[in-house]
Scaffold this active site. Sequence first.
Site, short mmCIF file in Angstrom:
data_model
loop_
_atom_site.label_atom_id
_atom_site.label_comp_id
_atom_site.label_asym_id
_atom_site.label_seq_id
_atom_site.Cartn_x
_atom_site.Cartn_y
_atom_site.Cartn_z
N CYS A 285 -56.02 -20.20 -60.09
CA CYS A 285 -56.27 -21.15 -61.17
C CYS A 285 -55.73 -20.56 -62.46
O CYS A 285 -54.55 -20.19 -62.53
CB CYS A 285 -57.75 -21.53 -61.25
N ARG B 56 -62.25 -20.91 -60.95
CA ARG B 56 -62.16 -22.16 -60.20
C ARG B 56 -61.54 -21.94 -58.82
O ARG B 56 -61.94 -22.58 -57.84
CB ARG B 56 -61.35 -23.19 -61.00
#
Length: 283
Positions: free
Chosen positions: A239, A244
């Site tokens: 990410c 994430r």
Amino acid sequence: MTAYASDVLVSADWVRSRLSAFRDDDPSYRLVEVDVDPRVYEDGHVPGAVTFDWKRELQDSLRFDVASRGAFERMVGDAGIATDSTVVLYGDVMNWFAAYAYWLFSYYGHTELYLLDGGRDYWVEQEGPLTDETPSFTRREYETDPPDASIRIDRPELEGALDTGTRIVDVRSPQEFRGEILAPPGWNEGVQRGGHVPGAVNVPWSRTVRPDGRFRPAEELEALFEDEGVRDEETVVYCRIGERSALVWVALHELLGYDDVRHYYGSWVEWGNTVGAPIERGG
């Protein structure tokens, strides 16, 4: 309904039924909150939960790397966690940094490891109790295994894997993937270039969870990744700063049971700032 490949998710009811064990000085059960904003913990947390600060404790800002093995052992032991403790992690923003902590615990070989499905917000929605009392546990000796290189990839190895058939999954928003923005609104880690790693496909992390923050069922996750050509094969997730993508690593490696899924810790903050690293825009 297809079952997950492993039972690493626990429900709010499961945690609620074990609150006395989480509050006990016996290290058999430990609850850990890891938030995007560490101040959230002070506003109220699940009784018995300790907290780790992702900026100060879960990474080494001088080396731009994960917390060292020694630092991780000290931090975890100081929190009253033993090598064989059952550790349950949860946090705000649908478990972003709780998932990163889960990956880091896995990297250092902790086995009795779980995520509270839905995280902090789901716990609050389910009217789970909160307290502002910070627990104090007896320090425990904690020893890690050597880092598990099979779940991590670094930039030189990733650059060497381009055009080899390795599936590269960018889990950022479509706008970040296309290079239209450098970070989500309100975030800025000093990335110099927008775009994505050449050959990457975009599967935004938000598509792996339901509106209440819990992971989508296994068959929905499998279909989501299958649509982008991601199957049980060599896969890399990244990410912007690694939180994430850790959530998506949990979905692929733990929930779907895909064996060869590696997390690119440096993610776009490293790749986008590296002189000469190839990028693509659009898509």
